[in-house]
Design a protein around this motif. Structure first.
Motif, PDB file in Angstrom:
ATOM      1  N   GLU A   1       1.192  -0.897   0.134  1.00 22.09           N
ATOM      2  CA  GLU A   1      -0.105  -0.032  -0.071  1.00 22.09           C
ATOM      3  C   GLU A   1       0.907   1.016  -0.259  1.00 22.09           C
ATOM      4  O   GLU A   1       2.073   1.306   0.347  1.00 22.09           O
ATOM      5  N   ILE A   2       0.540   2.862  -0.575  1.00 25.65           N
ATOM      6  CA  ILE A   2       0.521   3.658  -0.866  1.00 25.65           C
ATOM      7  C   ILE A   2       0.096   4.492  -0.369  1.00 25.65           C
ATOM      8  O   ILE A   2      -1.009   4.677  -0.162  1.00 25.65           O
ATOM      9  N   VAL A   3       0.187   5.199   0.683  1.00 29.78           N
ATOM     10  CA  VAL A   3       0.023   6.570   1.214  1.00 29.78           C
ATOM     11  C   VAL A   3       1.011   7.452   1.038  1.00 29.78           C
ATOM     12  O   VAL A   3       1.611   8.250   1.557  1.00 29.78           O
ATOM     13  N   LEU A   4      -0.121   8.420  -0.305  1.00 31.33           N
ATOM     14  CA  LEU A   4       0.908   9.531  -0.824  1.00 31.33           C
ATOM     15  C   LEU A   4       0.727  10.459   0.650  1.00 31.33           C
ATOM     16  O   LEU A   4      -0.066  11.292   1.349  1.00 31.33           O
ATOM     17  N   PRO A   5       2.000  11.441   0.434  1.00 31.62           N
ATOM     18  CA  PRO A   5       2.084  12.519   1.154  1.00 31.62           C
ATOM     19  C   PRO A   5       1.221  13.532   1.722  1.00 31.62           C
ATOM     20  O   PRO A   5       0.820  13.923   2.758  1.00 31.62           O
TER      21      PRO A   5
ATOM     22  N   ALA B   1      -1.982  12.934   0.798  1.00 31.59           N
ATOM     23  CA  ALA B   1      -2.793  12.556   2.096  1.00 31.59           C
ATOM     24  C   ALA B   1      -3.207  13.018   2.712  1.00 31.59           C
ATOM     25  O   ALA B   1      -5.163  12.884   3.831  1.00 31.59           O
ATOM     26  N   PHE B   2      -2.043  13.634   3.703  1.00 27.85           N
ATOM     27  CA  PHE B   2      -2.223  13.919   5.531  1.00 27.85           C
ATOM     28  C   PHE B   2      -3.056  15.528   5.033  1.00 27.85           C
ATOM     29  O   PHE B   2      -3.832  15.563   5.811  1.00 27.85           O
ATOM     30  N   LYS B   3      -2.682  15.959   4.371  1.00 30.54           N
ATOM     31  CA  LYS B   3      -2.618  17.533   4.322  1.00 30.54           C
ATOM     32  C   LYS B   3      -4.159  18.113   4.321  1.00 30.54           C
ATOM     33  O   LYS B   3      -4.284  19.043   5.894  1.00 30.54           O
ATOM     34  N   PRO B   4      -5.485  17.496   4.301  1.00 34.54           N
ATOM     35  CA  PRO B   4      -6.285  17.940   4.621  1.00 34.54           C
ATOM     36  C   PRO B   4      -6.970  17.478   5.796  1.00 34.54           C
ATOM     37  O   PRO B   4      -7.660  18.561   7.086  1.00 34.54           O
ATOM     38  N   TRP B   5      -6.376  16.979   6.954  1.00 38.13           N
ATOM     39  CA  TRP B   5      -6.947  16.477   8.154  1.00 38.13           C
ATOM     40  C   TRP B   5      -5.362  16.932   9.490  1.00 38.13           C
ATOM     41  O   TRP B   5      -5.854  16.376   9.839  1.00 38.13           O
TER      42      TRP B   5
ATOM     43  N   LYS C   1      -9.892   8.438   4.504  1.00 35.45           N
ATOM     44  CA  LYS C   1     -11.011   8.570   3.644  1.00 35.45           C
ATOM     45  C   LYS C   1     -11.095   8.800   1.945  1.00 35.45           C
ATOM     46  O   LYS C   1     -12.584   8.669   1.578  1.00 35.45           O
ATOM     47  N   LYS C   2      -9.720   8.226   1.383  1.00 34.49           N
ATOM     48  CA  LYS C   2     -10.011   8.514  -0.171  1.00 34.49           C
ATOM     49  C   LYS C   2      -9.060   7.669  -0.613  1.00 34.49           C
ATOM     50  O   LYS C   2      -8.514   7.235   0.214  1.00 34.49           O
ATOM     51  N   TRP C   3      -9.249   6.649  -1.573  1.00 28.85           N
ATOM     52  CA  TRP C   3      -8.434   5.165  -2.317  1.00 28.85           C
ATOM     53  C   TRP C   3      -8.573   5.459  -3.245  1.00 28.85           C
ATOM     54  O   TRP C   3      -9.886   5.040  -3.975  1.00 28.85           O
ATOM     55  N   GLU C   4      -7.395   4.663  -3.703  1.00 29.74           N
ATOM     56  CA  GLU C   4      -7.308   3.991  -5.863  1.00 29.74           C
ATOM     57  C   GLU C   4      -7.393   3.002  -5.685  1.00 29.74           C
ATOM     58  O   GLU C   4      -5.942   2.554  -4.943  1.00 29.74           O
ATOM     59  N   ARG C   5      -7.189   1.939  -6.788  1.00 32.62           N
ATOM     60  CA  ARG C   5      -6.836   1.206  -6.733  1.00 32.62           C
ATOM     61  C   ARG C   5      -6.008   0.976  -8.097  1.00 32.62           C
ATOM     62  O   ARG C   5      -6.643   1.275  -8.871  1.00 32.62           O
ATOM     63  N   ASN C   6      -4.630   0.765  -7.867  1.00 30.39           N
ATOM     64  CA  ASN C   6      -3.582   0.496  -9.344  1.00 30.39           C
ATOM     65  C   ASN C   6      -3.537  -0.093  -9.976  1.00 30.39           C
ATOM     66  O   ASN C   6      -3.085  -1.103  -9.080  1.00 30.39           O
TER      67      ASN C   6
ATOM     68  N   VAL D   1      -3.891   2.433  -2.981  1.00 24.01           N
ATOM     69  CA  VAL D   1      -2.547   4.168  -2.729  1.00 24.01           C
ATOM     70  C   VAL D   1      -4.437   4.876  -1.949  1.00 24.01           C
ATOM     71  O   VAL D   1      -4.867   5.299  -2.263  1.00 24.01           O
ATOM     72  N   TYR D   2      -3.500   5.329  -1.193  1.00 26.07           N
ATOM     73  CA  TYR D   2      -4.654   6.476   0.060  1.00 26.07           C
ATOM     74  C   TYR D   2      -4.011   7.627  -0.029  1.00 26.07           C
ATOM     75  O   TYR D   2      -2.920   8.103  -0.141  1.00 26.07           O
ATOM     76  N   THR D   3      -5.661   8.270  -0.849  1.00 29.00           N
ATOM     77  CA  THR D   3      -5.317   9.659  -0.982  1.00 29.00           C
ATOM     78  C   THR D   3      -5.475  11.071  -0.779  1.00 29.00           C
ATOM     79  O   THR D   3      -6.062  12.199  -0.638  1.00 29.00           O
ATOM     80  N   GLU D   4      -6.072  10.412   0.772  1.00 28.82           N
ATOM     81  CA  GLU D   4      -6.779  11.424   2.239  1.00 28.82           C
ATOM     82  C   GLU D   4      -7.184  10.631   2.980  1.00 28.82           C
ATOM     83  O   GLU D   4      -7.875   9.451   3.342  1.00 28.82           O
ATOM     84  N   VAL D   5      -6.599  11.603   4.011  1.00 32.04           N
ATOM     85  CA  VAL D   5      -6.517  10.132   5.165  1.00 32.04           C
ATOM     86  C   VAL D   5      -6.245  11.228   6.228  1.00 32.04           C
ATOM     87  O   VAL D   5      -5.868  12.185   6.961  1.00 32.04           O
TER      88      VAL D   5
END
Length: 168
Positions: free
Chosen positions: A15-19, A21-25, A98-103, A117-121
């Motif tokens: 899995e990937i947590v994009l950096p 992805a943390f920003k909104p929270w 909160k948001k993710w996608e599958r690649n 791939v997590y795009t918002e956490v």
């Protein structure tokens, strides 16, 4: 100490947590910026395992970087000794997706698989962890510098080595 809590690279769970992805929270996390021990906030005896707090946090090209300050209670001191001596260097994040996608990704054997791939956490906590999911989420070398400064024998040996090199 300073460390990377998360990087944009695949972890042990593929899995990937994009950096970003943390920003909104991130501001929500800053309201309760805990540093936990191995994702636990209390141990089996009910003692707190919140061993410190995050005093600075930012998203950089390397990932989610932070600086932590440990508490001075006995449990936090035990964790600090393990960090200082290099027995524990891993960092892990606890979050709500909160948001993710599958690649689609190519596996090592050449087959095609999927990767989350997590795009918002929502970041809940950052933990010192012996085995982090993200292999690159580690406490920075500044801890090694602190270890040297805290050890008079080691500091004297290092100073002597530097002085010898300067004289040569």
């Amino acid at each position: 100490f300073t460390a990377l809590a998360s990087t944009p690279n695949s972890d042990r769970y593929n899995e990937i947590v994009l950096p970003k992805a943390f920003k909104p929270w991130l501001d929500v996390f800053k309201g309760n910026p805990i540093l936990a021990a191995n994702h636990r906030v209390v141990n089996d005896r009910g003692e707190p395992l919140v061993i410190g707090k995050i005093i600075a946090i930012k998203i950089t090209k390397l990932g989610l970087e932070f600086t932590a300050q440990l508490d001075d209670d006995p449990i936090s001191e035990q964790w600090w000794q393990k960090i200082r001596k290099g027995y524990v260097r891993g960092i892990s994040v606890g979050f709500i997706p909160k948001k993710w996608e599958r690649n689609e990704v190519e596996r090592e054997d050449g087959s095609i698989g999927s990767q989350l791939v997590y795009t918002e956490v929502e970041l809940l906590e950052i933990s010192v962890a012996p085995i982090p999911a993200n292999r690159e989420s580690l406490i920075a070398a500044s801890v090694e510098v602190r270890r040297i400064l805290d050890d008079p024998k080691l500091l004297n040996e290092l100073t002597a080595q530097i002085e010898n090199q300067i004289e040569e």
